[in-house]
Design a protein around this motif. Structure first.
Motif, PDB file in Angstrom:
ATOM      1  N   TYR A   1     -18.514   9.668  -4.545  1.00 39.53           N
ATOM      2  CA  TYR A   1     -17.812  10.949  -4.733  1.00 39.53           C
ATOM      3  C   TYR A   1     -16.823  10.833  -5.900  1.00 39.53           C
ATOM      4  CZ  TYR A   1     -13.888  14.124  -4.170  1.00 39.53           C
ATOM      5  OH  TYR A   1     -12.873  15.006  -4.438  1.00 39.53           O
TER       6      TYR A   1
ATOM      7  N   SER B   1      -3.488  14.260  -1.491  1.00 37.96           N
ATOM      8  CA  SER B   1      -2.293  14.277  -2.338  1.00 37.96           C
ATOM      9  C   SER B   1      -2.157  15.667  -2.968  1.00 37.96           C
ATOM     10  CB  SER B   1      -2.391  13.211  -3.441  1.00 37.96           C
ATOM     11  OG  SER B   1      -1.371  13.443  -4.395  1.00 37.96           O
TER      12      SER B   1
ATOM     13  N   VAL C   1     -11.954   1.218  -5.579  1.00 34.84           N
ATOM     14  CA  VAL C   1     -12.379   1.602  -4.233  1.00 34.84           C
ATOM     15  C   VAL C   1     -13.688   0.875  -3.878  1.00 34.84           C
ATOM     16  CG1 VAL C   1     -13.274   3.549  -2.875  1.00 34.84           C
ATOM     17  CG2 VAL C   1     -11.196   3.828  -4.248  1.00 34.84           C
TER      18      VAL C   1
ATOM     19  N   ILE D   1     -13.628  -1.242  -0.549  1.00 33.19           N
ATOM     20  CA  ILE D   1     -14.310  -0.799   0.691  1.00 33.19           C
ATOM     21  C   ILE D   1     -15.834  -0.866   0.573  1.00 33.19           C
ATOM     22  CG2 ILE D   1     -12.393   0.698   1.409  1.00 33.19           C
ATOM     23  CD1 ILE D   1     -14.147   3.124   0.654  1.00 33.19           C
TER      24      ILE D   1
ATOM     25  N   GLU E   1      -3.910  18.931 -11.194  1.00 31.09           N
ATOM     26  CA  GLU E   1      -5.242  19.384 -11.633  1.00 31.09           C
ATOM     27  C   GLU E   1      -5.235  20.894 -11.872  1.00 31.09           C
ATOM     28  OE1 GLU E   1      -8.397  16.324  -9.493  1.00 31.09           O
ATOM     29  OE2 GLU E   1      -7.715  18.041  -8.345  1.00 31.09           O
TER      30      GLU E   1
ATOM     31  N   GLY F   1     -10.734   9.369   4.258  1.00 32.74           N
ATOM     32  CA  GLY F   1     -10.755  10.839   4.310  1.00 32.74           C
ATOM     33  C   GLY F   1     -12.139  11.371   4.659  1.00 32.74           C
TER      34      GLY F   1
ATOM     35  N   HIS G   1       1.612   3.872  -3.351  1.00 34.08           N
ATOM     36  CA  HIS G   1       1.342   5.313  -3.230  1.00 34.08           C
ATOM     37  C   HIS G   1       2.602   6.133  -3.477  1.00 34.08           C
ATOM     38  CE1 HIS G   1      -2.560   4.201  -1.447  1.00 34.08           C
ATOM     39  NE2 HIS G   1      -2.915   5.432  -1.721  1.00 34.08           N
TER      40      HIS G   1
ATOM     41  N   GLY H   1     -16.971   8.003  -0.504  1.00 35.69           N
ATOM     42  CA  GLY H   1     -16.238   6.914  -1.150  1.00 35.69           C
ATOM     43  C   GLY H   1     -16.412   6.905  -2.648  1.00 35.69           C
TER      44      GLY H   1
ATOM     45  N   PHE I   1      -1.265  15.668  -6.656  1.00 41.36           N
ATOM     46  CA  PHE I   1      -2.386  15.385  -7.563  1.00 41.36           C
ATOM     47  C   PHE I   1      -3.191  16.664  -7.788  1.00 41.36           C
ATOM     48  CE2 PHE I   1      -6.725  13.806  -8.450  1.00 41.36           C
ATOM     49  CZ  PHE I   1      -6.465  12.909  -9.469  1.00 41.36           C
TER      50      PHE I   1
ATOM     51  N   PHE J   1      -6.943  -5.250   3.479  1.00 42.11           N
ATOM     52  CA  PHE J   1      -6.938  -3.802   3.728  1.00 42.11           C
ATOM     53  C   PHE J   1      -7.460  -3.492   5.130  1.00 42.11           C
ATOM     54  CE2 PHE J   1      -8.925   0.548   2.680  1.00 42.11           C
ATOM     55  CZ  PHE J   1      -7.725   1.219   2.855  1.00 42.11           C
TER      56      PHE J   1
ATOM     57  N   PHE K   1       0.839  -1.203   0.000  1.00 43.38           N
ATOM     58  CA  PHE K   1       0.000   0.000   0.000  1.00 43.38           C
ATOM     59  C   PHE K   1       0.880   1.262   0.000  1.00 43.38           C
ATOM     60  CE2 PHE K   1      -2.715   3.160   2.141  1.00 43.38           C
ATOM     61  CZ  PHE K   1      -3.891   3.032   1.406  1.00 43.38           C
TER      62      PHE K   1
END
Ligand code: HEM
Length: 369
Positions: free
Chosen positions: A319, A122, A301, A305, A129, A312, A44, A316, A125, A107, A40
């Motif tokens: 979004y 991030s 995701v 999950i 953008e 965060g 990342h 999930g 990231f 996980f 993990f």
């Protein structure tokens, strides 16, 4: 390069002592070793390194486009660097497959130790953008919070600064709006284009009207779609109507830039327009690759999950799916094919225009109408 240089040791050059001691699983810190946390972390970190490289390329392209007079030789370099970003993005998309080798139960072994950290924080990231030109107002709201509200003060500062600096989108808009040869004394392309569109539309209408396999109801539906295409064309050729669309958020590029982008697409086979065409194509590719990444990340995701909220705190995958739909930067360029007409309908560019311009289209010609 002057020689000799002192010898360099591989591990020192790459700072491997720092790099390879930067994987510190939380589960180990709490004496609850979870095997998959190493994967993990490394996945990342690998992403963040690639984000750094993408930013490096974007910054260099931005600096070339910030000036009013762009050195034409730089267009080729910019195209090569944008292409490099698209190749990196393919790795980013593939890399999701590595994290998917971790099962939901694996996980769960360490997930709670990470709260409230999330990829949402991030900052690289977000910088990508912003530097590409994602409009802050069109961002999907995250629990009604600003996108930078969950990062440190230092990172907030960087994000706000990037938000207030000309993005690639804005620089490209300015560059396109300066391209000079849309109208010259000898050649008004848009008059030709209007006529050519008229012929194409008439063709399309008669295909619908004379299609024997369509019921009256289906014909009426297709004519409705046809009318909306016609309106789209009319809005493109009428600056007032176009600006109305812009005001309502349906278009972002200026009218002149949209026409320039269309001209480049229509005449892409002309050597002079080939590089600008590739540049616009890579921008669309970059947007498409990020959209693909967002969808794949959202699916991953969901798999890992389910319908839980993210670490965060967002809804999930719901979004994330919304950001995939709404976070495109170069949407106007995606819509351009609406306005294309067949090559056979295009008027040839006048010889004088080709000769005069050669391979150049600098801002020095901008006053030529
Ligand atoms: C087990 C693997 C992963 C899970 C379960 C996961 C989950 C999530 C979730 C639920 C969000 C929404 C924000 C939140 O509520 O936390 C999110 C956002 C994000 N994640 Fe992941 N993620 C995973 C792996 C990754 C990886 C490998 C990256 C690579 C950098 C990444 C980058 C991001 C980014 C950039 C966002 C923000 C997206 C946006 O706001 O548009 N995630 N992630």
């Amino acid at each position: 390069m002057k020689k000799p240089f002192p010898p360099v040791y591989y591990a020192d050059y790459l700072q491997l002592d720092k790099l390879l001691t930067s994987q510190l699983p939380k589960s180990d810190e709490y004496n609850d070793h979870a095997h998959d946390e190493m994967l993990f972390i490394i996945v990342h970190q690998a992403y963040e390194l690639w984000f750094k490289q993408i930013l490096h390329e974007l910054d260099s392209v931005s600096s070339m486009f910030l000036k009013d007079d762009i050195d034409e030789r730089n267009i080729g370099i910019a195209v090569a660097r944008l292409r490099r970003i698209t190749v990196i993005q393919k790795i980013l998309i593939d890399q999701l497959g590595v994290i998917e080798t971790m099962t939901p139960l694996d996980f769960l072994e360490f997930r709670d130790y990470l709260i409230p950290a999330s990829g949402f924080q991030s900052y690289q990231f977000r910088l990508i953008e912003n530097k590409l030109g994602l409009n802050t107002d069109s961002r999907v709201k995250f629990n009604d919070k600003n996108y930078y509200s969950l990062v440190s003060d230092e990172h907030q500062k960087m994000l706000i600064e990037s938000q207030n600096t000309d993005s690639i989108y804005e620089s490209i808009d300015k560059w396109l709006s300066r391209i000079p040869f849309l109208n010259t004394d000898e050649f008004n392309f848009w008059n030709y284009y209007k006529d050519a569109v008229g012929v194409t539309l008439e063709n399309e209408k008669s295909i619908i009207l004379n299609n024997p396999s369509l019921t009256d109801e289906k014909k009426a539906k297709q004519l409705e779609v046809f009318e909306s295409t016609k309106e789209n064309f009319e809005a493109l050729l009428d600056e007032g109507k176009y600006n109305e669309l812009r005001k309502n958020g349906h278009r972002r590029l200026s009218h002149r830039s949209m026409l320039a982008a269309l001209f480049i697409n229509l005449y892409r086979d002309e050597p002079i327009l080939h590089l600008p065409y590739r540049l616009l194509t890579y921008l669309v590719d970059i947007d498409e690759h990020f959209t693909t990444w967002r969808y794949k990340h959202a699916l991953m995701v969901h798999r890992i999950i389910g319908a839980k909220v993210g670490t965060g705190g967002s809804s999930g995958h719901q979004y994330l799916l919304q950001t995939a739909e709404k976070h495109k930067v170069f949407k106007d360029l995606f819509d351009l094919p609406t306005y294309l007409i067949p090559r056979s309908e295009l008027p040839a560019l006048p010889e004088e225009m080709k000769t005069e311009l050669g391979f150049y289209y600098t801002a020095t010609l901008k006053n030529k109408k």
